[in-house]
Design an enzyme around this catalytic site. Structure first.
Site, PDB file in Angstrom:
ATOM      1  N   ASP A   1      -4.811  -3.349   5.141  1.00  0.00           N
ATOM      2  CA  ASP A   1      -4.067  -3.508   3.829  1.00  0.00           C
ATOM      3  C   ASP A   1      -3.896  -3.718   2.762  1.00  0.00           C
ATOM      4  OD1 ASP A   1      -2.249  -1.945   2.333  1.00  0.00           O
ATOM      5  OD2 ASP A   1      -0.695  -1.095   3.899  1.00  0.00           O
TER       6      ASP A   1
HETATM    7  C1  BGC Z   1       0.034   0.486   1.516  1.00  0.00           C
HETATM    8  C2  BGC Z   1      -1.127   1.582   1.339  1.00  0.00           C
HETATM    9  C3  BGC Z   1      -1.973   1.538   0.608  1.00  0.00           C
HETATM   10  C4  BGC Z   1      -2.373   0.500  -0.207  1.00  0.00           C
HETATM   11  C5  BGC Z   1      -3.753   0.699  -1.155  1.00  0.00           C
HETATM   12  C6  BGC Z   1      -0.260  -0.785   0.001  1.00  0.00           C
HETATM   13  O1  BGC Z   1       0.392  -1.333  -0.885  1.00  0.00           O
HETATM   14  O2  BGC Z   1       1.008  -0.023   2.077  1.00  0.00           O
HETATM   15  O3  BGC Z   1      -1.053   2.371   2.371  1.00  0.00           O
HETATM   16  O4  BGC Z   1      -2.573   2.080   0.542  1.00  0.00           O
HETATM   17  O5  BGC Z   1      -1.576   0.004  -1.102  1.00  0.00           O
HETATM   18  O6  BGC Z   1      -2.684   1.264  -2.816  1.00  0.00           O
END
Ligand code: BGC
Length: 736
Positions: A278
């Site tokens: 993530d």
């Molecule tokens: C989220 C993810 C997301 C990523 C990219 C994170 O804050 O938890 O689900 O895909 O950001 O935007």
């Protein structure tokens, strides 16, 4: 006399003819419905020797460059060998607006407004795996059209508590429904030559302290509740990627968690794709490299070389701390995704963007997602020719639900609000008047950055709404939350309807006895008041670009509602396992899942707690009679046949649900566990035999003594019904 017909002859040269042919083909293909293709969902083995030979040509620097972001949403390929970079996009309910390559700033293009798909819980409420496939295909088509390779979805974390801020993105509290929907979604996406990224692996079930909290749970809960969806998407759909979550599991960050990433996911489940972190969820070079992370994403600045999986990783390899085989395995996985998404193949699908058939998918899902919770005296459906005036009350009648909630935000090409949808439907046949009834107000946490809804009613707005309700024949009251109330990054403080909506609902339902309450929300709310005071109630989700059209069609009976709740709606938050046991949000940065496997209805049913509305619940404008149950056993399978009759006056779809109880067991088993379901359509008077099948091994439990799935022979109760609390037929069977 017959008129002589004029003939138009247009002369075209061959290249124009060819262009025309391609153009009409394109139009035709964009109109065709998206059906599931008969594909073998496997990484293609033909690429493996090519990948091996490429690997031999790569320098250590080139390999390392592939293992981390080189932009906010890109990671490097190998320019020297013409291997292109990978490009990622959120997900999970629409393709995110274009951002600057090196920052989170939106580019404000005029060409990137996408289709807003109903969010996760809405899709799950359809209980329709074909629609899950279409959802994936629709979003996959748009991902391709926007030249992206990896779609950051589906989001599949189990709904453990109603207050989790991201529940609207997720599907359900039940591992079986979760897996079925997720597998369909992933297949749909990947059939468009796009990699799905199943997120967030694993046990990321709250936003509170998500980047620091450690989740503790039993092995049994892990295997029976939280892992099945990841296993299923890996084994059945060959998901090309998974996203490691922010939090820790048993004290170790998930992006560096050898046990979950290597031992379970890659070795036990045989996952062959990439584990992507993530954004900003990596914390240590060697631990990440050795703990199964393949691609590190989401650094704060632009110094990509100095990512944990950048130069520090190269140095760890040179120092002999991280073996070269570990790096090679990661690179092979990345190449596997590059080849399987056909990045260098001219035959790669091109996708399409915001076409009519993608809107049709959004509509179809939205209309099957809506759940009819209550319908006294058949108030619904409304008859357009009889009703003279309708008051549309509640700010959610006009509130856009595509935007907000952080990364799942969609810059929607269009979003039909409930008010617009109803207006369009009734034209000037019915007098429609709107009053907001409440006002979304927020307060900032005294210390910290979170913003929470204020629960103060606005008496002026209530008075105005009551006046309108009194003057109108029918009221449609749009209540619920919105994308600022339910959001990534924070949990809700409670499950109350915010902004003083209870006061509004109370006054309006008193003023007009024909009040239909429509709840627009992604997660369970306290709806005790409307459940008692309103004669009819629908649940309409954050239902995508076509939300208003779908709702209008359900309200006026063009669509017979067939959605079923994918989670339990409790009477009060303290009835939910995690809250009853004081096991949320945790203490000292650790949260213990004390309820173990008793998540959702497993808790309510085993502990005999009455929910407000149970898991799997949803009414219809018709009635379904469950007539006969016959069960046979063959080759490790239990085959269940149910005779179903539509005994009402309109056609409708019913989801037949099959729950199992192991009545003789050496360990505690839940009172009910969903093991099969199927959705079927019946005309009025039609009788159908519906078949369901359960694999015997799906009746096993995870044995913590030997760490193996164990099937115990003996008696099992098979319960078939219309919801988890509406079992119509049951039989006890004996399994050897
Ligand atoms: C989220 C993810 C997301 C990523 C990219 C994170 O804050 O938890 O689900 O895909 O950001 O935007």
């Amino acid at each position: 006399m017959k008129k002589k017909q004029k003939k138009f002859i247009i002369k075209v040269d061959t290249s124009t003819a060819l262009m025309l042919l391609v153009f009409t083909g394109l139009i035709f293909s964009c109109r065709k419905p998206v059906e599931e293709e008969n594909t073998d969902y496997q990484f293609n083995k033909v690429y493996e020797p090519i990948i091996d030979s490429i690997l031999k040509q790569l320098t250590l620097e080139e390999k390392i460059a592939m293992l981390h972001g080189n932009g906010k949403f890109t990671s490097a390929g190998v320019e020297r060998l013409n291997i292109p970079e990978l490009s990622y996009t959120d997900g999970p309910n629409g393709v995110r607006a274009e951002l600057e390559r090196h920052s989170w700033k939106e580019l404000n293009l005029t060409t990137d407004s996408a289709t807003f798909f109903p969010t996760g819980t809405a899709l799950a409420a359809t209980w329709n795996t074909k629609l899950a496939y279409k959802y994936g295909a629709g979003i996959g088509l748009e991902t391709r059209a926007r030249e992206k390779d990896v779609l950051l979805g589906p989001a599949v974390n189990i709904i453990r508590t109603p207050v989790c801020g991201r529940n609207f993105e997720y599907f359900t509290e039940d591992p079986w429904l979760n897996s079925q929907i997720a597998v369909g979604y992933v297949k749909g996406v990947q059939n468009q030559d796009v990699a799905a990224c199943v997120k967030h692996y694993a046990a990321n079930n709250q936003e509170y302290e998500r980047s620091r909290i450690s989740v503790e749970m039993s092995d049994r809960a892990l295997h029976e509740i939280y892992l099945p969806v990841f296993k299923a998407t890996s084994e059945e759909a060959d998901a090309y990627s998974m996203m490691g979550a922010y939090n820790k599991f048993r004290g170790i960050y998930l992006c560096q968690n050898d046990f979950l990433n290597n031992k379970i996911l890659k070795n036990e489940f045989g996952f062959k794709g990439i584990v992507i972190s993530d954004w900003g969820a990596t914390h240590n070079t060697v631990e990440a490299a050795m703990g199964g992370l393949d691609v590190e994403m989401g650094t704060r600045g632009t110094d990509y070389d100095n990512n944990y999986m950048g130069l520090p990783l190269r140095d760890s390899v040179l120092a002999g701390i991280v073996p070269m085989e570990v790096i090679n395995d990661k690179v092979k996985r990345i190449l596997r995704v590059i080849y399987n998404t056909k990045k260098m193949d001219p035959s790669r699908k091109k996708g399409e963007f915001t076409t009519q058939r993608i809107s049709n998918i959004a509509y179809e899902i939205a209309s099957e997602a809506i759940v009819l919770l209550k319908n006294e005296n058949n108030l619904l459906p409304l008859n357009q020719n009889e009703v003279k005036s309708i008051a549309i009350i509640g700010q959610n009648a006009v509130q856009p639900q595509s935007f907000g909630g952080m990364t799942a935000s969609v810059k929607a090409k269009y979003e039909v609000s409930p008010l617009e949808g109803i207006k369009k439907k009734v034209g000037d046949k019915i007098i429609l008047k709107y009053a907001p009834g409440y006002e979304p107000n927020y307060e900032k946490e005294p210390e910290g950055s979170h913003v929470y809804p204020v629960n103060e009613p606005n008496q002026e707005l209530i008075d105005e709404a009551v006046q309108l309700a009194k003057e109108s024949e029918v009221v449609i009251l749009l209540a619920g939350t919105n994308r600022d109330v339910e959001t990534e990054g924070q949990d809700r403080r409670d499950i109350q309807l915010p902004f003083g909506q209870n006061e509004l609902i109370k006054s309006v339902t008193e003023a007009n006895k024909n009040t239909i309450v429509v709840v627009v929300a992604g997660a369970a709310c306290d709806i005790n008041l409307p459940a008692e005071t309103a004669p009819a109630m629908l649940w309409s989700w954050y239902n995508g670009s076509e939300a208003g059209n779908a709702l209008a069609d359900v309200l006026f009976g063009d669509v017979n509602p067939s959605g079923k709740l994918p989670f339990t709606i409790p009477k009060k938050l303290e009835d939910v396992g995690a809250h009853a046991l004081d096991a949320y949000p945790g203490k000292d940065l650790a949260v213990k899942y004390k309820e173990g496997i008793l998540v959702g209805y497993r808790w309510f049913d085993t502990k005999q707690i009455e929910p407000r509305y149970p898991f799997g619940f949803g009414l219809s404008y018709t009635d379904f009679d469950y007539k006969q149950l016959s069960i046979s056993k063959a080759e490790g399978k239990i085959n269940i046949m149910v005779t179903l009759e539509n005994s009402g006056k309109v056609k409708g779809k019913e989801t037949v649900q099959c729950y199992i109880q192991d009545t003789e067991s050496s360990v505690m088993r839940p009172a009910k566990e969903l093991k099969a379901f199927t959705k079927t359509e019946l005309k009025p008077g039609e009788v159908k035999t519906v078949s369901l099948s359960i694999n015997k091994e799906d009746l096993a439990y995870f044995n913590e003594t030997n760490e193996k799935w164990t099937f115990e022979p003996g008696e099992f109760k098979v319960m078939v019904g219309s919801s988890s609390r509406d079992i119509r037929l049951e039989e006890v069977i004996n399994l050897k």
